[in-house]
Design a protein around this motif. Structure first.
Motif, PDB file in Angstrom:
ATOM      1  N   PHE A  29      72.901 -46.803 -15.328  1.00 38.45           N
ATOM      2  CA  PHE A  29      72.295 -46.566 -16.794  1.00 38.45           C
ATOM      3  C   PHE A  29      71.544 -45.159 -17.074  1.00 38.45           C
ATOM      4  CE2 PHE A  29      71.053 -48.516 -20.704  1.00 38.45           C
ATOM      5  CZ  PHE A  29      69.812 -48.203 -21.042  1.00 38.45           C
ATOM      6  N   ILE A  30      70.788 -44.804 -16.040  1.00 38.73           N
ATOM      7  CA  ILE A  30      70.122 -43.320 -16.482  1.00 38.73           C
ATOM      8  C   ILE A  30      71.135 -42.375 -16.619  1.00 38.73           C
ATOM      9  CG2 ILE A  30      68.879 -41.711 -15.182  1.00 38.73           C
ATOM     10  CD1 ILE A  30      66.851 -43.909 -14.262  1.00 38.73           C
ATOM     11  N   PHE A  31      72.097 -42.384 -15.674  1.00 40.35           N
ATOM     12  CA  PHE A  31      73.278 -41.349 -15.476  1.00 40.35           C
ATOM     13  C   PHE A  31      74.066 -41.307 -16.857  1.00 40.35           C
ATOM     14  CE2 PHE A  31      76.482 -38.570 -13.671  1.00 40.35           C
ATOM     15  CZ  PHE A  31      77.691 -39.175 -14.228  1.00 40.35           C
ATOM     16  N   ARG A  32      74.517 -42.623 -17.310  1.00 38.24           N
ATOM     17  CA  ARG A  32      75.214 -42.597 -18.516  1.00 38.24           C
ATOM     18  C   ARG A  32      74.470 -41.974 -19.691  1.00 38.24           C
ATOM     19  NH1 ARG A  32      78.478 -48.315 -17.616  1.00 38.24           N
ATOM     20  NH2 ARG A  32      79.684 -47.565 -15.750  1.00 38.24           N
ATOM     21  N   LEU A  33      73.060 -42.077 -19.594  1.00 39.25           N
ATOM     22  CA  LEU A  33      72.261 -41.809 -20.858  1.00 39.25           C
ATOM     23  C   LEU A  33      71.830 -40.283 -20.523  1.00 39.25           C
ATOM     24  CD1 LEU A  33      69.910 -44.561 -21.384  1.00 39.25           C
ATOM     25  CD2 LEU A  33      71.931 -44.017 -22.854  1.00 39.25           C
ATOM     26  N   SER A  34      72.239 -39.668 -19.613  1.00 42.17           N
ATOM     27  CA  SER A  34      71.649 -38.288 -19.225  1.00 42.17           C
ATOM     28  C   SER A  34      72.600 -37.340 -19.571  1.00 42.17           C
ATOM     29  CB  SER A  34      71.377 -38.068 -17.797  1.00 42.17           C
ATOM     30  OG  SER A  34      70.196 -39.012 -17.332  1.00 42.17           O
ATOM     31  N   ALA A  35      72.164 -35.906 -19.886  1.00 40.92           N
ATOM     32  CA  ALA A  35      72.921 -34.909 -19.958  1.00 40.92           C
ATOM     33  C   ALA A  35      73.082 -34.609 -18.536  1.00 40.92           C
ATOM     34  CB  ALA A  35      72.330 -33.767 -20.662  1.00 40.92           C
ATOM     35  N   VAL A  36      74.642 -33.919 -18.059  1.00 43.65           N
ATOM     36  CA  VAL A  36      74.877 -33.708 -16.794  1.00 43.65           C
ATOM     37  C   VAL A  36      75.257 -32.279 -16.669  1.00 43.65           C
ATOM     38  CG1 VAL A  36      76.322 -34.227 -14.715  1.00 43.65           C
ATOM     39  CG2 VAL A  36      75.411 -35.955 -16.182  1.00 43.65           C
ATOM     40  N   GLY A  37      74.822 -31.592 -16.052  1.00 39.81           N
ATOM     41  CA  GLY A  37      75.071 -29.927 -15.820  1.00 39.81           C
ATOM     42  C   GLY A  37      75.802 -29.574 -14.515  1.00 39.81           C
ATOM     43  N   TRP A  38      76.447 -28.748 -14.481  1.00 39.77           N
ATOM     44  CA  TRP A  38      76.954 -28.171 -13.108  1.00 39.77           C
ATOM     45  C   TRP A  38      76.203 -26.637 -13.319  1.00 39.77           C
ATOM     46  CZ3 TRP A  38      79.848 -30.101  -9.279  1.00 39.77           C
ATOM     47  CH2 TRP A  38      80.561 -31.240  -9.624  1.00 39.77           C
ATOM     48  N   VAL A 103      66.806 -38.104 -19.161  1.00 38.06           N
ATOM     49  CA  VAL A 103      66.192 -39.379 -18.916  1.00 38.06           C
ATOM     50  C   VAL A 103      65.517 -39.396 -17.518  1.00 38.06           C
ATOM     51  CG1 VAL A 103      66.401 -41.939 -18.617  1.00 38.06           C
ATOM     52  CG2 VAL A 103      67.743 -40.531 -20.223  1.00 38.06           C
ATOM     53  N   GLY A 104      66.396 -38.509 -16.588  1.00 37.52           N
ATOM     54  CA  GLY A 104      65.694 -38.332 -15.258  1.00 37.52           C
ATOM     55  C   GLY A 104      66.343 -37.036 -14.577  1.00 37.52           C
ATOM     56  N   ASP A 105      65.500 -36.422 -13.846  1.00 35.67           N
ATOM     57  CA  ASP A 105      66.342 -35.037 -13.459  1.00 35.67           C
ATOM     58  C   ASP A 105      66.609 -35.447 -11.902  1.00 35.67           C
ATOM     59  OD1 ASP A 105      64.112 -32.517 -14.872  1.00 35.67           O
ATOM     60  OD2 ASP A 105      65.791 -33.844 -15.654  1.00 35.67           O
ATOM     61  N   TYR A 106      67.719 -35.621 -11.749  1.00 41.08           N
ATOM     62  CA  TYR A 106      68.373 -35.482  -9.983  1.00 41.08           C
ATOM     63  C   TYR A 106      69.592 -34.677  -9.827  1.00 41.08           C
ATOM     64  CZ  TYR A 106      66.395 -40.141 -10.757  1.00 41.08           C
ATOM     65  OH  TYR A 106      65.479 -41.123 -11.211  1.00 41.08           O
ATOM     66  N   TRP A 107      69.473 -34.291  -8.571  1.00 37.85           N
ATOM     67  CA  TRP A 107      70.482 -33.081  -8.047  1.00 37.85           C
ATOM     68  C   TRP A 107      71.439 -33.694  -6.966  1.00 37.85           C
ATOM     69  CZ3 TRP A 107      70.902 -28.240  -9.812  1.00 37.85           C
ATOM     70  CH2 TRP A 107      70.103 -27.710 -10.591  1.00 37.85           C
ATOM     71  N   GLY A 108      72.693 -33.131  -6.865  1.00 41.19           N
ATOM     72  CA  GLY A 108      73.330 -33.593  -5.804  1.00 41.19           C
ATOM     73  C   GLY A 108      73.256 -32.661  -4.640  1.00 41.19           C
ATOM     74  N   GLN A 109      73.674 -32.770  -3.455  1.00 40.58           N
ATOM     75  CA  GLN A 109      73.617 -31.794  -2.593  1.00 40.58           C
ATOM     76  C   GLN A 109      74.299 -30.611  -2.306  1.00 40.58           C
ATOM     77  OE1 GLN A 109      75.754 -34.320  -2.458  1.00 40.58           O
ATOM     78  NE2 GLN A 109      77.485 -33.241  -1.409  1.00 40.58           N
TER      79      GLN A 109
END
Length: 117
Positions: A29-38, A103-109
């Motif tokens: 739910f957070i992912f779908r509401l978030s902007a996503v950047g590369w 909505v929340g800041d999360y990074w991939g590895q």
């Protein structure tokens, strides 16, 4: 919490193409509401934003150095954000990361992309 995993990197010759995927799990739910950047970071350099896509595909932006070559897209049904990279150059060599924001800041590895002949 959102867990992000990048895939699709590797070694490619100049002029070639790669498609990176950023796959989310956890709180979708957070992912779908978030902007996503590369983002990308080469050794000795800062981490730069490459492309970003907003919630609901309402807005897309690119760094000048990838405009016309890279395309960002998202498939919320599959919980994936893609980065199609065409006409790759040696200077595109870097570790590429995806990140949610808003909505929340999360990074991939991160995943290595190497452009070399």
């Amino acid at each position: 919490q959102v867990h992000l995993v990048e895939s699709g990197g590797g070694l490619v010759q100049p002029g070639g193409s790669l498609r990176l995927s950023c796959t989310a799990s956890g709180d979708i739910f957070i992912f779908r509401l978030s902007a996503v950047g590369w983002y990308r970071q080469a050794p000795g350099n800062q981490r730069d934003l490459v492309a970003q896509i907003q919630f609901g595909n309402s807005s897309i932006s690119y760094a000048d150095f990838v405009k016309g070559r890279f395309t960002i897209s998202r498939d919320n049904a599959k919980n994936v954000v893609y980065l199609q990279m065409n006409s790759l150059k040696p200077e595109d060599t870097a570790v590429y990361y995806c990140k949610t924001s808003g909505v929340g800041d999360y990074w991939g590895q991160g995943i290595q992309v190497t452009v070399s002949s």
